[in-house]
Write a protein that holds these residues in place. Structure first.
Motif, PDB file in Angstrom:
ATOM      1  N   GLU A 203       3.639   6.904  -3.103  1.00 49.01           N
ATOM      2  CA  GLU A 203       4.246   8.031  -2.384  1.00 49.01           C
ATOM      3  C   GLU A 203       3.721   8.142  -0.954  1.00 49.01           C
ATOM      4  OE1 GLU A 203       3.594  11.437  -4.858  1.00 49.01           O
ATOM      5  OE2 GLU A 203       5.213  10.894  -6.237  1.00 49.01           O
ATOM      6  N   ILE A 204       3.538   6.988  -0.328  1.00 46.18           N
ATOM      7  CA  ILE A 204       3.131   6.919   1.082  1.00 46.18           C
ATOM      8  C   ILE A 204       4.253   6.240   1.859  1.00 46.18           C
ATOM      9  CG2 ILE A 204       1.439   6.042   2.734  1.00 46.18           C
ATOM     10  CD1 ILE A 204      -0.593   5.995   0.433  1.00 46.18           C
ATOM     11  N   GLU A 205       4.840   6.953   2.809  1.00 45.34           N
ATOM     12  CA  GLU A 205       5.954   6.398   3.589  1.00 45.34           C
ATOM     13  C   GLU A 205       5.432   5.603   4.770  1.00 45.34           C
ATOM     14  OE1 GLU A 205       8.825   9.256   4.752  1.00 45.34           O
ATOM     15  OE2 GLU A 205       9.069  10.094   2.743  1.00 45.34           O
ATOM     16  N   ALA A 206       6.076   4.456   5.037  1.00 39.73           N
ATOM     17  CA  ALA A 206       5.641   3.588   6.135  1.00 39.73           C
ATOM     18  C   ALA A 206       6.818   2.769   6.636  1.00 39.73           C
ATOM     19  CB  ALA A 206       4.515   2.671   5.671  1.00 39.73           C
ATOM     20  N   VAL A 207       6.694   2.298   7.886  1.00 37.64           N
ATOM     21  CA  VAL A 207       7.732   1.447   8.478  1.00 37.64           C
ATOM     22  C   VAL A 207       7.070   0.235   9.138  1.00 37.64           C
ATOM     23  CG1 VAL A 207       9.383   3.306   8.869  1.00 37.64           C
ATOM     24  CG2 VAL A 207       7.683   2.790  10.612  1.00 37.64           C
ATOM     25  N   ALA A 208       7.803  -0.873   9.153  1.00 30.82           N
ATOM     26  CA  ALA A 208       7.312  -2.091   9.790  1.00 30.82           C
ATOM     27  C   ALA A 208       7.582  -2.041  11.285  1.00 30.82           C
ATOM     28  CB  ALA A 208       7.996  -3.307   9.176  1.00 30.82           C
ATOM     29  N   ASP A 209       6.791  -2.786  12.049  1.00 28.65           N
ATOM     30  CA  ASP A 209       6.990  -2.885  13.499  1.00 28.65           C
ATOM     31  C   ASP A 209       7.890  -4.075  13.802  1.00 28.65           C
ATOM     32  OD1 ASP A 209       5.958  -1.845  16.204  1.00 28.65           O
ATOM     33  OD2 ASP A 209       5.695  -4.012  16.386  1.00 28.65           O
ATOM     34  N   GLU A 210       8.686  -3.973  14.847  1.00 26.41           N
ATOM     35  CA  GLU A 210       9.626  -5.043  15.170  1.00 26.41           C
ATOM     36  C   GLU A 210       8.975  -6.203  15.909  1.00 26.41           C
ATOM     37  OE1 GLU A 210      12.898  -3.410  17.296  1.00 26.41           O
ATOM     38  OE2 GLU A 210      13.626  -2.207  15.603  1.00 26.41           O
ATOM     39  N   GLN A 211       7.842  -5.964  16.583  1.00 26.29           N
ATOM     40  CA  GLN A 211       7.217  -7.017  17.380  1.00 26.29           C
ATOM     41  C   GLN A 211       5.905  -7.513  16.775  1.00 26.29           C
ATOM     42  OE1 GLN A 211       7.010  -4.900  21.137  1.00 26.29           O
ATOM     43  NE2 GLN A 211       8.827  -5.960  21.898  1.00 26.29           N
ATOM     44  N   ALA A 212       5.024  -6.597  16.404  1.00 23.49           N
ATOM     45  CA  ALA A 212       3.750  -6.988  15.795  1.00 23.49           C
ATOM     46  C   ALA A 212       4.019  -7.274  14.321  1.00 23.49           C
ATOM     47  CB  ALA A 212       2.716  -5.874  15.964  1.00 23.49           C
ATOM     48  N   LYS A 213       4.067  -8.531  13.951  1.00 26.24           N
ATOM     49  CA  LYS A 213       4.635  -8.917  12.653  1.00 26.24           C
ATOM     50  C   LYS A 213       3.749  -8.565  11.462  1.00 26.24           C
ATOM     51  CE  LYS A 213       3.150 -13.768  13.139  1.00 26.24           C
ATOM     52  NZ  LYS A 213       3.651 -15.154  13.251  1.00 26.24           N
ATOM     53  N   ASP A 214       2.501  -8.185  11.684  1.00 25.07           N
ATOM     54  CA  ASP A 214       1.631  -7.774  10.579  1.00 25.07           C
ATOM     55  C   ASP A 214       1.425  -6.264  10.544  1.00 25.07           C
ATOM     56  OD1 ASP A 214       1.265 -10.463   9.926  1.00 25.07           O
ATOM     57  OD2 ASP A 214      -0.496 -10.651  11.228  1.00 25.07           O
ATOM     58  N   ALA A 215       2.157  -5.519  11.367  1.00 23.82           N
ATOM     59  CA  ALA A 215       1.879  -4.095  11.585  1.00 23.82           C
ATOM     60  C   ALA A 215       2.772  -3.181  10.754  1.00 23.82           C
ATOM     61  CB  ALA A 215       2.033  -3.749  13.063  1.00 23.82           C
ATOM     62  N   ILE A 216       2.156  -2.135  10.204  1.00 19.82           N
ATOM     63  CA  ILE A 216       2.841  -1.079   9.460  1.00 19.82           C
ATOM     64  C   ILE A 216       2.391   0.269  10.024  1.00 19.82           C
ATOM     65  CG2 ILE A 216       2.980   0.114   7.238  1.00 19.82           C
ATOM     66  CD1 ILE A 216       2.716  -2.552   5.851  1.00 19.82           C
ATOM     67  N   ARG A 217       3.351   1.138  10.284  1.00 24.30           N
ATOM     68  CA  ARG A 217       3.030   2.484  10.768  1.00 24.30           C
ATOM     69  C   ARG A 217       3.288   3.495   9.649  1.00 24.30           C
ATOM     70  NH1 ARG A 217       6.481   6.141  13.116  1.00 24.30           N
ATOM     71  NH2 ARG A 217       7.992   4.467  13.549  1.00 24.30           N
ATOM     72  N   LEU A 218       2.277   4.279   9.331  1.00 24.99           N
ATOM     73  CA  LEU A 218       2.447   5.313   8.321  1.00 24.99           C
ATOM     74  C   LEU A 218       3.168   6.514   8.927  1.00 24.99           C
ATOM     75  CD1 LEU A 218      -0.923   5.361   6.327  1.00 24.99           C
ATOM     76  CD2 LEU A 218       1.048   3.846   6.091  1.00 24.99           C
ATOM     77  N   THR A 219       4.131   7.039   8.207  1.00 23.95           N
ATOM     78  CA  THR A 219       4.854   8.217   8.673  1.00 23.95           C
ATOM     79  C   THR A 219       3.920   9.409   8.781  1.00 23.95           C
ATOM     80  OG1 THR A 219       6.861   7.382   7.598  1.00 23.95           O
ATOM     81  CG2 THR A 219       6.829   9.716   8.226  1.00 23.95           C
ATOM     82  N   LYS A 220       2.968   9.491   7.847  1.00 20.61           N
ATOM     83  CA  LYS A 220       1.959  10.540   7.859  1.00 20.61           C
ATOM     84  C   LYS A 220       0.614   9.917   7.515  1.00 20.61           C
ATOM     85  CE  LYS A 220       0.809  15.017   5.754  1.00 20.61           C
ATOM     86  NZ  LYS A 220       1.215  16.032   4.742  1.00 20.61           N
ATOM     87  N   PRO A 221      -0.417  10.134   8.335  1.00 20.09           N
ATOM     88  CA  PRO A 221      -1.717   9.508   8.062  1.00 20.09           C
ATOM     89  C   PRO A 221      -2.287   9.947   6.716  1.00 20.09           C
ATOM     90  CG  PRO A 221      -1.654  10.411  10.288  1.00 20.09           C
ATOM     91  CD  PRO A 221      -0.446  10.923   9.578  1.00 20.09           C
TER      92      PRO A 221
END
Length: 437
Positions: A203-221
């Motif tokens: 139940e942790i929301e996250a999205v991938a980055d379009e340029q940094a291919k190993d990067a994930i950004r959490l919607t909420k820390p």
């Protein structure tokens, strides 16, 4: 003292002490929070940190609100109460704590700080601030002024405005905001898509980055101990802009690689996650204490390299006379690209520091260039947004070295200057210089 108010008072007192240490003693906020918040519960540590970082972001605006309510400035041992009033005012504007609870906890904190005689002053000032404050918005906050660089020191505001013109306002706004939590996926264990699916299961929301291919950004820390397989090294915390360093280095297994100014080791570990080197990567840094973080990060990722504590400039003390195919110079800099993560930078850095940093960067480039192989590449990186540390620094170097060739980042950008908030990342600079054969 076990009531909720008293517990809250401890976090407010620790925040005030940390802020005071930054403003009056020149400590970093990280160091100060470690010193004054070590005794707190995990929940109170998070609250003390949130308040302290918030005060650093909005310091001038908060100071104006507080100072206008005092008959005379607080001096000497009572200056700590000035910091406490900033703590209380920030809560009233930016935290969802009920107003009476925020005031009460802050008043109680004055007693913990052994300034009981001033508790009435704290109560009176905060209640006056509250009477003049606007209503809360839909997000439960009250608005604080954050336009035209008002929350920046004059010298920095002027430099950013001169460098970026109309873009400066977006830089100021980004610096006043809280950054997202970025993760770097260890491709030796999993991949971005699979780990995002795993996060969803928790139940942790996250999205991938379009340029940094190993990067994930959490919607909420979330706390790192809530991240699946974090301790097993499946992911690490690292901003997406910093993750681009591994792409810039583009190391191959046969390359001999040097990572300069490597602590705390995020880029070092990323390079090792990407590539199994035939010759051990060398990570060097002058700060022995910060190098301990490199070793800790290597251990968690179950990776290894040669870690050396030495001054990069003192080449003869550490270099084995074998040249390098790739050098990553993550140069000491003003850190003006990561102010949203470390807002105390605005108040610890001085305009006079920039010239000294530029000279140090020049010295490092000059000392490292001879130990790069012909045909090899040096990647110059900073977390700065100031041209004199970045594009101007590289242009000067290229003009003085006929055997140096700038390798364009892409078809549109010979060098890469990322601004704070761009792609949700930190401000960062990259340039790739090839040594001609």
């Amino acid at each position: 003292m076990s009531t909720k108010t008293s517990t809250g008072a401890h976090s407010r007192a620790a925040a005030a002490q940390a802020i005071h240490a930054v403003l009056e003693q020149g400590q970093s906020l990280t160091q100060a929070l470690s010193e004054y918040g070590d005794h707190l519960s995990a929940e109170d540590k998070r609250l003390a940190q949130a308040i302290s970082y918030g005060v650093m972001r909005y310091l001038p605006v908060l100071t104006a609100k507080v100072s206008g309510k005092l008959d005379k400035p607080l001096k000497g041992k009572n200056q700590i109460i000035q910091s406490l009033l900033l703590v209380g005012t920030y809560q009233l504007f930016k935290l969802r704590t009920k107003d009476h609870a925020a005031v009460s906890a802050t008043v109680e904190a004055s007693k913990l700080l052994k300034r009981k005689a001033l508790s009435g002053l704290v109560n009176g000032v905060l209640r006056q601030v509250l009477r003049e404050a606007p209503a809360r918005n839909d997000a439960g906050e009250r608005e604080l002024e954050s336009t035209q660089g008002v929350n920046h020191p004059r010298w920095l505001k002027d430099k950013i405005t001169a460098a970026y013109g109309e873009q400066a306002e977006s830089v100021f706004a980004a610096n006043d905001s809280q950054p997202p939590l970025w993760l770097r996926v260890n491709q030796r264990h999993t991949n971005v898509a699979s780990y995002i699916d795993l996060l969803k299961q928790h139940e942790i929301e996250a999205v991938a980055d379009e340029q940094a291919k190993d990067a994930i950004r959490l919607t909420k820390p979330v706390p790192v101990n809530k991240l699946p397989h974090f301790e097993a090294g499946w992911v690490s915390v690292q901003d997406r802009s910093a993750q681009l360093a591994a792409d810039m280095v583009a190391a191959q297994p046969e390359h001999r690689v040097l990572d300069c100014c490597a602590a705390p080791g995020g880029k070092t570990v990323h390079l090792l996650e990407r590539t199994e080197f035939q010759t051990p990567l060398i990570a060097i840094d002058v700060d022995e204490q910060r190098l301990e973080r490199v070793s800790e990060n290597l251990y968690r990722a179950n990776l290894s390299c040669d870690v050396i504590c030495a001054d990069v400039l003192d080449i003869d003390s550490w270099w084995d006379k074998q040249p390098f195919d790739r050098i990553l110079l993550d140069a000491p800099c003003s850190a003006t690209g990561v102010i949203r993560r470390h807002p105390d930078i605005k108040w610890l850095r001085r305009s006079s520091d920039i010239e000294q940093l530029v000279e140090l960067q020049q010295s490092m480039l000059e000392r490292l260039w001879p130990i790069l192989k012909p045909g090899g590449q040096l990647v110059y990186a900073t977390c700065s947004i100031l041209p004199e540390e970045n594009s101007e620094q590289i242009s000067r170097f290229l003009g003085q070295h006929s055997d140096a060739n700038l390798v364009s980042i892409d078809a549109n950008r010979p060098m890469l200057q990322l601004l704070p908030g761009e792609h949700h990342g930190d401000g960062f600079f990259y340039a790739k210089i090839e040594k001609l054969t």
